[in-house]
Enzyme design. Structure first.
Site, PDB file in Angstrom:
ATOM      1  N   GLU A   1      -5.140 -96.489 -36.724  1.00  0.00           N
ATOM      2  CA  GLU A   1      -3.936 -97.206 -36.296  1.00  0.00           C
ATOM      3  C   GLU A   1      -3.389 -98.062 -37.434  1.00  0.00           C
ATOM      4  O   GLU A   1      -4.136 -98.547 -38.275  1.00  0.00           O
ATOM      5  CB  GLU A   1      -4.262 -98.105 -35.099  1.00  0.00           C
ATOM      6  CG  GLU A   1      -4.587 -97.284 -33.864  1.00  0.00           C
ATOM      7  CD  GLU A   1      -4.909 -98.140 -32.650  1.00  0.00           C
ATOM      8  OE1 GLU A   1      -4.508 -97.730 -31.550  1.00  0.00           O
ATOM      9  OE2 GLU A   1      -5.556 -99.191 -32.787  1.00  0.00           O
TER      10      GLU A   1
ATOM     11  N   CYS B   1      -4.395-108.758 -34.496  1.00  0.00           N
ATOM     12  CA  CYS B   1      -5.638-108.779 -35.261  1.00  0.00           C
ATOM     13  C   CYS B   1      -6.831-108.495 -34.378  1.00  0.00           C
ATOM     14  O   CYS B   1      -6.996-109.096 -33.330  1.00  0.00           O
ATOM     15  CB  CYS B   1      -5.862-110.174 -35.824  1.00  0.00           C
ATOM     16  SG  CYS B   1      -5.037-110.429 -37.345  1.00  0.00           S
TER      17      CYS B   1
HETATM   18  N1  SAH Z   1     -12.229-106.073 -42.193  1.00  0.00           N
HETATM   19  C1  SAH Z   1     -11.364-107.025 -42.769  1.00  0.00           C
HETATM   20  C2  SAH Z   1      -9.906-106.772 -42.461  1.00  0.00           C
HETATM   21  C3  SAH Z   1      -9.583-106.262 -41.089  1.00  0.00           C
HETATM   22  S1  SAH Z   1      -9.821-107.403 -39.787  1.00  0.00           S
HETATM   23  C4  SAH Z   1     -11.764-108.420 -42.352  1.00  0.00           C
HETATM   24  O1  SAH Z   1     -12.602-108.558 -41.459  1.00  0.00           O
HETATM   25  O2  SAH Z   1     -11.255-109.369 -42.938  1.00  0.00           O
HETATM   26  C5  SAH Z   1      -8.415-108.489 -39.999  1.00  0.00           C
HETATM   27  C6  SAH Z   1      -8.612-109.879 -39.411  1.00  0.00           C
HETATM   28  O3  SAH Z   1      -8.699-109.802 -37.976  1.00  0.00           O
HETATM   29  C7  SAH Z   1      -9.904-110.558 -39.864  1.00  0.00           C
HETATM   30  O4  SAH Z   1      -9.621-111.864 -40.296  1.00  0.00           O
HETATM   31  C8  SAH Z   1     -10.738-110.598 -38.606  1.00  0.00           C
HETATM   32  O5  SAH Z   1     -11.620-111.685 -38.589  1.00  0.00           O
HETATM   33  C9  SAH Z   1      -9.662-110.728 -37.540  1.00  0.00           C
HETATM   34  N2  SAH Z   1     -10.086-110.378 -36.168  1.00  0.00           N
HETATM   35  C10 SAH Z   1     -11.010-109.463 -35.803  1.00  0.00           C
HETATM   36  N3  SAH Z   1     -11.094-109.420 -34.440  1.00  0.00           N
HETATM   37  C11 SAH Z   1     -10.225-110.330 -33.959  1.00  0.00           C
HETATM   38  C12 SAH Z   1      -9.806-110.719 -32.641  1.00  0.00           C
HETATM   39  N4  SAH Z   1     -10.319-110.159 -31.569  1.00  0.00           N
HETATM   40  N5  SAH Z   1      -8.865-111.677 -32.539  1.00  0.00           N
HETATM   41  C13 SAH Z   1      -8.297-112.222 -33.642  1.00  0.00           C
HETATM   42  N6  SAH Z   1      -8.613-111.872 -34.893  1.00  0.00           N
HETATM   43  C14 SAH Z   1      -9.569-110.938 -35.064  1.00  0.00           C
END
Ligand code: SAH
Ligand code: SF4
Length: 346
Positions: free
Chosen positions: A87, A328
């Protein structure tokens, strides 16, 4: 599997397609990035060349589903050559600036307990072409995109070479010409990757998902990333800062009742000492079946005020795209069924 043309630089295209003179490679690169889907559209290429190339595919993936939310966010599901699905998300800000949120892997191996992508496990790394194509699909559907964030599925620094190559392609002046400072790599904190990125000298922006500045809690929430100590993580961020002289973003997903207390803010204060950072508060977006709750508005504001009182620069990310599960941490395609005979490499 066939070579993916979207993952090639102009000189590679010239070689792959046996084009002479070599400026034909630059012309084809320009066409691909203008959105051409077939060689027949490439009118400045002599007809006999076009004919000889007509069976070659420009894109290796296709959009299989599209969902738009009222706030302008749109999510597309993309089917790859081996039937894996990924996605990508388009974000639009108040100035109508468009940002592509790209995936670097199908799934993710890091196992963060608050993230939907983690529930898929890692299916495979994406090739540079598959990353570039996400951008091309989004731009074809929604118009000119100025910024890129690697915040979709996957851990970009665990697929370092292909992510870097996709950045080289998307930065190329004959193509999308996206400035390095308009590209953000978000990592769960792979310290060797952060150092390696610093050493490339490519001035992309770095965002590190800190989530908690308390080691035991971080390890619980981020089982793989949390194995590297906070000390090692901080040293790698300091190294990046030293090399690039740029401010880094720390992403802090605020989870109700988990990391939202005064002592969490105080720990964060300690972590950010000596760092040139801005903390980005991302209220946790709900994911079915995960044992967490969203922080309420009062908790969010009071956590932010506590950080401000502690003189920590802070911003809050808007909760965009939730109605399409495109916010996110809400990305996952659970019906993924890649064809095992296909390695998916470009
Ligand atoms: N793997 C990388 C980039 C993808 S995730 C990373 O972890 O940074 C992108 C962002 O989404 C990250 O900051 C992660 O902590 C956040 N994230 C993951 N699950 C989430 C959720 N359920 N709610 C809000 N942010 C979330
Ligand atoms: Fe992977 Fe990032 Fe999700 Fe963690 S938060 S599982 S690193 S995509």
């Amino acid at each position: 599997m066939e070579a993916v043309l979207s993952g090639m630089m102009p000189d590679e295209l010239a070689r792959e397609l046996s084009l002479k003179p070599s400026f034909r490679g630059r012309q084809i690169f320009e066409w691909i990035h203008k959105g051409a889907l077939s060689f027949s559209e490439m009118t400045n290429i002599p007809l006999e060349f076009r004919d000889s190339l007509k069976d070659k595919k420009i894109l290796s993936s296709e959009v299989s589903l599209e969902s738009a939310s009222e706030d302008g966010t749109a999510k597309i599901t993309i089917k790859l050559q081996d039937n894996s699905f990924i996605e990508s998300v388009l974000l639009v800000d108040e100035n109508d600036r468009k940002t592509a949120c790209l995936s670097s892997q199908a799934g993710c191996a890091m196992g963060c307990t608050f993230c939907k992508t983690a529930t898929m496990g890692l299916i495979r790394n994406l090739s540079a072409g598959e990353i570039v194509e996400q951008f091309l699909h989004l731009q074809r559907k929604y118009g000119n995109i100025s910024n890129i964030v690697f915040m979709g599925m996957g851990e970009p620094l665990a697929n370092f070479a292909e992510v870097l190559k996709s950045i080289r392609i998307l930065h190329h002046p004959l193509g999308q010409n996206i400035g390095h400072r308009k590209i953000t790599i978000s990592t769960s904190g792979l310290t060797s990757g952060i150092r390696e990125l610093a050493e490339t000298g490519i001035p992309v922006r770095l965002a590190v998902s800190l989530i908690s500045a308390e080691s035991d809690l971080r390890l619980k929430l981020m089982p793989v990333a949390g194995k590297e100590s906070l000390k090692q993580l901080k040293e790698s961020i300091l190294y990046f800062q030293e090399k690039t002289k740029k401010r880094i973003t720390l992403e802090y997903v605020l989870i109700g009742g988990i990391n939202d207390k005064k002592e969490d803010a105080v720990k964060l204060r300690h972590f950010v000492n000596n760092l040139k950072v801005i903390v980005n508060i991302i209220p946790w977006n709900p994911v079915d079946d995960l044992p967490y709750r969203e922080p309420d508005e009062e908790t969010i504001s009071s956590f932010i005020s506590t950080l401000e009182d502690l003189s920590i620069p802070v911003t809050k990310r808007y909760r965009k795209g939730r109605s399409v599960n495109g916010a996110c941490g809400q990305l996952a395609v659970l019906q993924n069924s890649p064809d095992p005979s296909d390695s998916g490499r470009a």
